[in-house]
Design a protein around this motif. Sequence first.
Motif, PDB file in Angstrom:
ATOM      1  N   LEU A 154      58.191  10.656  48.010  1.00 42.50           N
ATOM      2  CA  LEU A 154      57.590   9.764  46.916  1.00 42.50           C
ATOM      3  C   LEU A 154      56.257   9.222  48.011  1.00 42.50           C
ATOM      4  CD1 LEU A 154      60.713   7.188  46.457  1.00 42.50           C
ATOM      5  CD2 LEU A 154      59.517   9.074  44.707  1.00 42.50           C
ATOM      6  N   LEU A 155      54.949   9.003  46.894  1.00 44.26           N
ATOM      7  CA  LEU A 155      53.577   8.562  47.442  1.00 44.26           C
ATOM      8  C   LEU A 155      54.023   7.433  47.900  1.00 44.26           C
ATOM      9  CD1 LEU A 155      51.929   9.057  43.420  1.00 44.26           C
ATOM     10  CD2 LEU A 155      52.387  10.662  45.568  1.00 44.26           C
ATOM     11  N   HIS A 156      53.372   7.530  49.616  1.00 40.89           N
ATOM     12  CA  HIS A 156      53.200   6.063  49.697  1.00 40.89           C
ATOM     13  C   HIS A 156      52.084   5.123  49.979  1.00 40.89           C
ATOM     14  CE1 HIS A 156      50.862   7.537  52.734  1.00 40.89           C
ATOM     15  NE2 HIS A 156      51.919   8.322  53.030  1.00 40.89           N
ATOM     16  N   ILE A 157      51.497   3.798  50.456  1.00 43.13           N
ATOM     17  CA  ILE A 157      50.658   3.266  50.025  1.00 43.13           C
ATOM     18  C   ILE A 157      48.997   4.081  50.874  1.00 43.13           C
ATOM     19  CG2 ILE A 157      48.945   1.320  50.629  1.00 43.13           C
ATOM     20  CD1 ILE A 157      51.742  -0.042  50.771  1.00 43.13           C
ATOM     21  N   GLY A 158      48.918   5.356  51.533  1.00 48.79           N
ATOM     22  CA  GLY A 158      48.008   5.365  52.103  1.00 48.79           C
ATOM     23  C   GLY A 158      47.479   6.566  50.990  1.00 48.79           C
ATOM     24  N   ASN A 159      49.200   7.788  50.063  1.00 51.19           N
ATOM     25  CA  ASN A 159      48.571   8.381  48.824  1.00 51.19           C
ATOM     26  C   ASN A 159      48.163   7.980  47.875  1.00 51.19           C
ATOM     27  OD1 ASN A 159      51.890   9.461  49.555  1.00 51.19           O
ATOM     28  ND2 ASN A 159      50.369  10.778  50.278  1.00 51.19           N
ATOM     29  N   ALA A 160      48.495   6.310  47.991  1.00 49.57           N
ATOM     30  CA  ALA A 160      47.773   6.012  46.126  1.00 49.57           C
ATOM     31  C   ALA A 160      46.321   4.802  46.569  1.00 49.57           C
ATOM     32  CB  ALA A 160      47.770   4.824  45.543  1.00 49.57           C
ATOM     33  N   LEU A 161      45.481   5.015  47.724  1.00 57.08           N
ATOM     34  CA  LEU A 161      44.484   4.851  48.117  1.00 57.08           C
ATOM     35  C   LEU A 161      43.657   6.312  47.459  1.00 57.08           C
ATOM     36  CD1 LEU A 161      42.453   2.698  50.941  1.00 57.08           C
ATOM     37  CD2 LEU A 161      41.912   4.828  50.450  1.00 57.08           C
ATOM     38  N   SER A 162      44.576   7.435  48.770  1.00 54.77           N
ATOM     39  CA  SER A 162      43.484   8.688  48.127  1.00 54.77           C
ATOM     40  C   SER A 162      43.419   9.203  46.760  1.00 54.77           C
ATOM     41  CB  SER A 162      43.589   9.693  48.255  1.00 54.77           C
ATOM     42  OG  SER A 162      43.807   9.935  50.139  1.00 54.77           O
ATOM     43  N   ALA A 163      44.398   8.218  46.122  1.00 49.25           N
ATOM     44  CA  ALA A 163      44.138   9.194  44.764  1.00 49.25           C
ATOM     45  C   ALA A 163      43.654   8.135  44.111  1.00 49.25           C
ATOM     46  CB  ALA A 163      45.984   8.957  43.683  1.00 49.25           C
ATOM     47  N   LEU A 164      43.551   6.844  44.191  1.00 45.26           N
ATOM     48  CA  LEU A 164      42.683   5.805  43.420  1.00 45.26           C
ATOM     49  C   LEU A 164      41.465   6.411  43.571  1.00 45.26           C
ATOM     50  CD1 LEU A 164      42.414   3.646  41.515  1.00 45.26           C
ATOM     51  CD2 LEU A 164      42.978   1.796  43.633  1.00 45.26           C
ATOM     52  N   ALA A 165      40.620   6.810  44.993  1.00 46.23           N
ATOM     53  CA  ALA A 165      39.651   6.237  45.067  1.00 46.23           C
ATOM     54  C   ALA A 165      39.143   8.105  44.792  1.00 46.23           C
ATOM     55  CB  ALA A 165      39.448   7.195  46.534  1.00 46.23           C
ATOM     56  N   ALA A 166      39.654   9.679  44.491  1.00 41.95           N
ATOM     57  CA  ALA A 166      39.755  10.616  43.606  1.00 41.95           C
ATOM     58  C   ALA A 166      39.503  10.323  42.142  1.00 41.95           C
ATOM     59  CB  ALA A 166      40.038  11.571  43.672  1.00 41.95           C
ATOM     60  N   ALA A 206      62.177  15.778  41.014  1.00 39.88           N
ATOM     61  CA  ALA A 206      62.412  14.494  40.099  1.00 39.88           C
ATOM     62  C   ALA A 206      61.376  13.583  41.354  1.00 39.88           C
ATOM     63  CB  ALA A 206      64.128  13.957  40.902  1.00 39.88           C
ATOM     64  N   TYR A 207      60.938  14.251  41.814  1.00 35.42           N
ATOM     65  CA  TYR A 207      59.895  13.505  42.494  1.00 35.42           C
ATOM     66  C   TYR A 207      58.603  13.501  41.775  1.00 35.42           C
ATOM     67  CZ  TYR A 207      62.517  13.244  47.322  1.00 35.42           C
ATOM     68  OH  TYR A 207      63.345  12.891  48.271  1.00 35.42           O
ATOM     69  N   ALA A 208      58.659  15.006  41.514  1.00 29.75           N
ATOM     70  CA  ALA A 208      57.401  15.415  40.706  1.00 29.75           C
ATOM     71  C   ALA A 208      56.812  14.322  39.268  1.00 29.75           C
ATOM     72  CB  ALA A 208      56.973  16.282  40.360  1.00 29.75           C
ATOM     73  N   GLU A 209      58.759  14.167  38.681  1.00 27.57           N
ATOM     74  CA  GLU A 209      58.328  13.157  37.694  1.00 27.57           C
ATOM     75  C   GLU A 209      57.995  11.337  38.066  1.00 27.57           C
ATOM     76  OE1 GLU A 209      58.627  13.457  34.086  1.00 27.57           O
ATOM     77  OE2 GLU A 209      58.156  15.922  35.097  1.00 27.57           O
ATOM     78  N   GLN A 210      58.468  10.540  39.225  1.00 24.17           N
ATOM     79  CA  GLN A 210      58.367   9.608  39.508  1.00 24.17           C
ATOM     80  C   GLN A 210      56.772   9.593  40.290  1.00 24.17           C
ATOM     81  OE1 GLN A 210      61.060   7.310  40.057  1.00 24.17           O
ATOM     82  NE2 GLN A 210      58.735   6.353  40.165  1.00 24.17           N
ATOM     83  N   GLN A 211      56.661  10.378  40.500  1.00 24.58           N
ATOM     84  CA  GLN A 211      55.171  10.541  41.686  1.00 24.58           C
ATOM     85  C   GLN A 211      53.993   9.854  40.162  1.00 24.58           C
ATOM     86  OE1 GLN A 211      54.123  14.462  43.059  1.00 24.58           O
ATOM     87  NE2 GLN A 211      54.783  12.882  45.211  1.00 24.58           N
ATOM     88  N   GLN A 212      54.330  11.343  39.139  1.00 23.37           N
ATOM     89  CA  GLN A 212      53.318  10.050  38.016  1.00 23.37           C
ATOM     90  C   GLN A 212      53.870   8.794  37.429  1.00 23.37           C
ATOM     91  OE1 GLN A 212      53.419  14.213  34.868  1.00 23.37           O
ATOM     92  NE2 GLN A 212      54.562  14.763  36.520  1.00 23.37           N
ATOM     93  N   ASP A 213      55.066   8.486  36.953  1.00 26.74           N
ATOM     94  CA  ASP A 213      55.470   7.613  37.197  1.00 26.74           C
ATOM     95  C   ASP A 213      54.233   6.056  37.179  1.00 26.74           C
ATOM     96  OD1 ASP A 213      56.788   8.205  34.622  1.00 26.74           O
ATOM     97  OD2 ASP A 213      58.980   7.791  35.903  1.00 26.74           O
ATOM     98  N   ASP A 214      54.341   6.505  38.416  1.00 30.69           N
ATOM     99  CA  ASP A 214      53.765   5.145  39.454  1.00 30.69           C
ATOM    100  C   ASP A 214      51.971   5.641  39.349  1.00 30.69           C
ATOM    101  OD1 ASP A 214      56.472   5.453  41.161  1.00 30.69           O
ATOM    102  OD2 ASP A 214      56.171   6.413  42.578  1.00 30.69           O
ATOM    103  N   LEU A 215      51.862   7.086  38.995  1.00 34.25           N
ATOM    104  CA  LEU A 215      50.276   7.027  39.408  1.00 34.25           C
ATOM    105  C   LEU A 215      49.916   6.430  37.531  1.00 34.25           C
ATOM    106  CD1 LEU A 215      49.350  10.657  39.558  1.00 34.25           C
ATOM    107  CD2 LEU A 215      48.651   8.635  40.765  1.00 34.25           C
ATOM    108  N   LEU A 216      50.355   6.137  36.550  1.00 34.34           N
ATOM    109  CA  LEU A 216      50.586   5.855  35.224  1.00 34.34           C
ATOM    110  C   LEU A 216      50.932   4.031  35.940  1.00 34.34           C
ATOM    111  CD1 LEU A 216      51.711   8.328  33.811  1.00 34.34           C
ATOM    112  CD2 LEU A 216      49.725   7.953  33.095  1.00 34.34           C
ATOM    113  N   TRP A 217      51.732   3.969  36.201  1.00 34.07           N
ATOM    114  CA  TRP A 217      51.698   2.194  36.768  1.00 34.07           C
ATOM    115  C   TRP A 217      50.633   2.233  37.404  1.00 34.07           C
ATOM    116  CZ3 TRP A 217      52.913   0.492  41.397  1.00 34.07           C
ATOM    117  CH2 TRP A 217      53.194  -1.155  41.608  1.00 34.07           C
ATOM    118  N   LEU A 218      49.836   2.300  38.542  1.00 31.13           N
ATOM    119  CA  LEU A 218      48.894   2.142  39.401  1.00 31.13           C
ATOM    120  C   LEU A 218      47.864   2.338  38.037  1.00 31.13           C
ATOM    121  CD1 LEU A 218      48.741   1.552  41.875  1.00 31.13           C
ATOM    122  CD2 LEU A 218      48.255   3.518  42.858  1.00 31.13           C
ATOM    123  N   GLY A 219      47.949   2.482  37.432  1.00 29.72           N
ATOM    124  CA  GLY A 219      46.578   2.655  36.469  1.00 29.72           C
ATOM    125  C   GLY A 219      45.693   4.355  36.499  1.00 29.72           C
TER     126      GLY A 219
END
Length: 322
Positions: free
Chosen positions: A14-26, A52-65
């Motif tokens: 699953l994506l963690h907060i560090g992944n979220a920072l990289s994704a948001l910055a990109a 299942a992880y790929a689907e969850q990661q996409q859901d998490d990114l969309l939740w993050l905006g």
Amino acid sequence: MKRRGRFAPTPSGLLHIGNALSALAAWLQIRQADGEFILRIEDIDKPRSRPAYAEQQQDDLLWLGIDWDEGPRAGGPHAPYEQSKREELYEDALQELLRKGRTYPCYCSRSELASIASAPHGLSSEGAAYPGFCRHLTDEERAEKEAKKTPALRFIMPPEPIEFLDGSSDSPIRYDGDALGDFVVKRADGMYSYQLAVTVDDAAMGITDVLRGADLLDSTPRQLALYEALGKQPPSFTHVPLVMSESGERLSKRDKSLTLASIRDGGAQPERLVGAIAYMAGWVDRLEPVASRELIPLYRTPRQSDGPFILTDRLLSWITES
């Protein structure tokens, strides 16, 4: 030409907060430039990847905006956007490298490779440099080893230094090819390497800007060497500081409390997580909830000299406040 960036998670957790920072910055980098953002699923390591992880990661990114113009669920002219479905492209590139004499078979045993991997190598995406045991085997020696073991294929790194500008650094970064060592582009079990797959995909998808974590910094000279060998135009690279715990440890997918999924399940609002990331990265000067799109005009590239970013217990508690 429009700038094109991407986020390319591996669905092995699953994506963690560090992944979220990289994704948001990109995402912010490209949205600020009015460019196109691509999501690619890097599931080339099939035994470790889970749909299942790929689907969850996409859901998490969309939740993050964070949305994307091309990728899974969106489609696009460069489909498929899953590496497991793009292996023909990797094989074509590998055959080109073979024709150009840029690879050689490697017959090293697991124990030999383990002894190399255990050598000190610091923060490195490939581990310690391979010392070239199999690079200069004679034809007779190769034939003898071939009868006993299916080889991996290694890419021959050029001996001259590789220098590049990084978007998060104030001066050029330089690596010596010999110090990096030759690296695997196809494993003995048939799996294509991360370095080959990501280079082929970024070139095929017209990526102009790669922003990722500093743990992949030494992947860049390897990928630049592949771009040169394949006659492709490389993108610009930016490596942002990592997010660390207060004890100085890198965040891990194994720490369930720091995953976006667990934060969501705990009832936290995405604006609080985005606000905490923006505060850590210096895009805002005070801790408050903020939507991802509100950060587009405020974005600036995190500098290596700024980091690493520290996820304090106070910040984590603030994120999860209701």
